[in-house]
Design an enzyme around this catalytic site. Structure first.
Site, mmCIF file in Angstrom:
data_model
loop_
_atom_site.group_PDB
_atom_site.id
_atom_site.type_symbol
_atom_site.label_atom_id
_atom_site.label_comp_id
_atom_site.label_asym_id
_atom_site.label_seq_id
_atom_site.Cartn_x
_atom_site.Cartn_y
_atom_site.Cartn_z
ATOM 1 N N TYR A 194 0.815 -1.209 0.000
ATOM 2 C CA TYR A 194 0.000 0.000 0.000
ATOM 3 C C TYR A 194 0.852 1.264 0.000
ATOM 4 O O TYR A 194 0.395 2.310 -0.439
ATOM 5 C CB TYR A 194 -0.897 0.033 1.247
ATOM 6 C CG TYR A 194 -2.124 -0.826 1.140
ATOM 7 C CD1 TYR A 194 -2.019 -2.206 1.044
ATOM 8 C CD2 TYR A 194 -3.385 -0.257 1.157
ATOM 9 C CE1 TYR A 194 -3.153 -2.989 0.958
ATOM 10 C CE2 TYR A 194 -4.524 -1.039 1.079
ATOM 11 C CZ TYR A 194 -4.401 -2.406 0.977
ATOM 12 O OH TYR A 194 -5.521 -3.175 0.896
ATOM 13 N N LYS A 233 3.965 -15.349 2.891
ATOM 14 C CA LYS A 233 4.195 -16.108 1.649
ATOM 15 C C LYS A 233 5.707 -16.316 1.551
ATOM 16 O O LYS A 233 6.380 -15.887 0.603
ATOM 17 C CB LYS A 233 3.631 -15.310 0.450
ATOM 18 C CG LYS A 233 3.613 -16.069 -0.855
ATOM 19 C CD LYS A 233 2.561 -17.159 -0.958
ATOM 20 C CE LYS A 233 2.733 -17.962 -2.227
ATOM 21 N NZ LYS A 233 1.838 -19.147 -2.293
ATOM 22 N N ASP A 272 -2.037 -18.661 1.168
ATOM 23 C CA ASP A 272 -3.023 -19.407 0.363
ATOM 24 C C ASP A 272 -3.672 -20.497 1.202
ATOM 25 O O ASP A 272 -4.893 -20.704 1.178
ATOM 26 C CB ASP A 272 -2.399 -19.957 -0.940
ATOM 27 C CG ASP A 272 -1.030 -20.591 -0.748
ATOM 28 O OD1 ASP A 272 -0.484 -20.528 0.374
ATOM 29 O OD2 ASP A 272 -0.498 -21.172 -1.715
ATOM 30 N N ASP A 282 -5.948 -7.402 4.505
ATOM 31 C CA ASP A 282 -7.127 -6.822 3.844
ATOM 32 C C ASP A 282 -7.995 -7.944 3.280
ATOM 33 O O ASP A 282 -9.204 -8.000 3.510
ATOM 34 C CB ASP A 282 -6.669 -5.876 2.733
ATOM 35 C CG ASP A 282 -7.836 -5.252 1.994
ATOM 36 O OD1 ASP A 282 -8.797 -4.834 2.662
ATOM 37 O OD2 ASP A 282 -7.799 -5.189 0.753
#
Ligand code: NAD
Ligand code: IPM
Ligand code: MN
Length: 361
Positions: free
Chosen positions: A146, A195, A227, A251
């Site tokens: 962001y 990740k 995931d 988010d």
């Protein structure tokens, strides 16, 4: 006590849901002897319409001078709203990012709780929801994708866009500490989501989280790839206590978690810095598809106001009273359309606010 509260009603359903939260706060004030002094602040589309930009520096300063800020939601329909003809830095969402950064609101708490009464609104099978669940999503809010460098360039006639994802160890350490502190007051389990099988920023995240964990021997830490986490949230949400994760993953996962609690209209949120100040808002958006119809669920905003009383004002009894009133209204079978299920009584935004305020005595 005098509570100086900045109020950003915002766009879309924002004004409708914030009005109900203010009604509930005023009722709390009346019953427990506090006065709420509201300072109206413009942000998002509402600010663009007046000032041409989504957040002025003066508004940031006024917000800083308040004890806390209560917010609805900002933004409009990207296809039809003129706000999206402006360059990205002048669109409504840029105001939200600016205020988060300017007030250093790095810790975003999103509690996803399945109320027993709302099992009917949860799309998961009964054997999964049995016993309910209660997790806290701790989302890092002022770093990552962001706030990284971004640009669009043309190379040999081909457009190319970049967004960079950066975290330094201090940013990771402070959110991790906050996550472990919160876990100590809950069921003492942290699931750190990353990740790390692909991203360097995730590998640093994992290393720093492990260092912080050494100071919290009572807390069980596990790492989970994002995931897998997305899948586990619907397979077995009960396994989660505190989910600690970076900005973008948080988010996405928080919207997913909201649905397993019945609706995005139920998910409150608090954005905190190192002080008692906080910005409190529902996790969902301005819902342009239902704005102005009087059907939006105000509960996430009302529960965000309860979080405000608890975190910024240390008014635990008052916060409990709001949460109990919400429970009671749900027990009595009242539902806005987003959480409606068979045999329940469907009501609108204002009635929901009236009923919740009415239970605070
Ligand atoms: P959204 O969360 O506004 O809406 C998604 C769906 O959920 C819609 O069908 C909507 O009707 C429903 N919904 C959301 N809140 C609800 C409520 N309280 N009661 C009942 N139903 C509710 O997401 P979107 O449509 O992707 O985004 C719309 C706008 O909101 C965009 O401009 C986006 O940038 C903005 N947004 C703002 C915030 C914020 O201010 N914090 C958060 C998310 C999105
Ligand atoms: C949220 C919203 C914001 C975000 C948008 C409106 C910038 O989706 O608060 O979850 O992505 O943080
Ligand atoms: Mn979101």
């Amino acid at each position: 006590m005098n509570l100086k509260i900045g109020v950003i009603k915002g766009d879309g359903i924002g004004p409708e849901i914030v009005t109900e939260a203010m009604k509930v706060l005023d009722q709390v004030g009346e019953v427990y002897g506090h006065t709420c002094e509201y300072e109206q602040l413009l942000m998002g589309g509402a600010s663009i319409d007046v000032h041409g930009i989504p957040l002025t520096d003066e508004t940031v300063e006024t917000a800083k001078a308040c004890d806390a800020v209560l917010m609805g939601s900002i933004g409009g329909d990207a296809k039809t709203s003129p706000w999206y003809k402006l360059e990205p830095s002048k669109r409504p969402e840029a105001g939200l990012l600016k205020i988060r950064k300017a007030l250093n609101l790095f810790a975003n708490l999103r509690p996803a709780v399945l109320y027993d009464e709302l099992k009917g609104a949860c799309p998961l099978k009964e054997e999964i929801t049995e016993g309910g669940f209660d997790m806290m999503i701790m989302r890092e809010l002022t770093g990552g994708l962001y706030f990284g460098e971004r640009k669009t360039v043309e190379e040999d006639g081909v457009l190319k866009a970049y967004d960079s994802l950066t975290y330094n160890e201090n940013e990771i350490r402070r959110i991790a500490k906050r996550g472990f502190d919160i876990a100590m007051k809950r069921r003492k389990k942290v699931t750190s989501v990353d990740k790390a099988n692909v991203l360097d920023s995730s590998r640093l995240w994992r290393k720093v989280v492990e260092e912080v964990a050494e100071d919290y021997p009572e807390v069980a830490l596990e790492h989970m790839l994002v995931d897998n986490c997305a899948m586990q949230l619907v397979r077995d949400p009960k396994q989660f206590d505190v989910i600690l994760t970076e900005n973008m993953f948080g988010d996405i996962l928080s919207d997913e978690a909201s649905m397993v609690t019945g609706s995005i209209g139920m998910l409150a949120s608090a954005s905190l810095n190192e002080t008692k100040f906080g910005l409190y808002e529902p996790s969902g958006g301005s819902a342009p598809d239902i704005a102005g119809k009087g059907i939006a669920n105000p509960i996430a905003t009302i529960l965000s106001a309860a979080m405000m009383l608890r975190f910024s004002f240390d008014l635990d009894k008052e916060a409990d009273a709001i949460e109990q009133a919400v429970s009671q209204v749900l027990k009595d079978g009242y539902r806005t359309i987003d959480i409606m299920s068979e045999g329940k009584k469907q009501i609108g935004t204002v009635e929901m606010g009236d009923l919740i305020a009415g239970y605070i005595k």
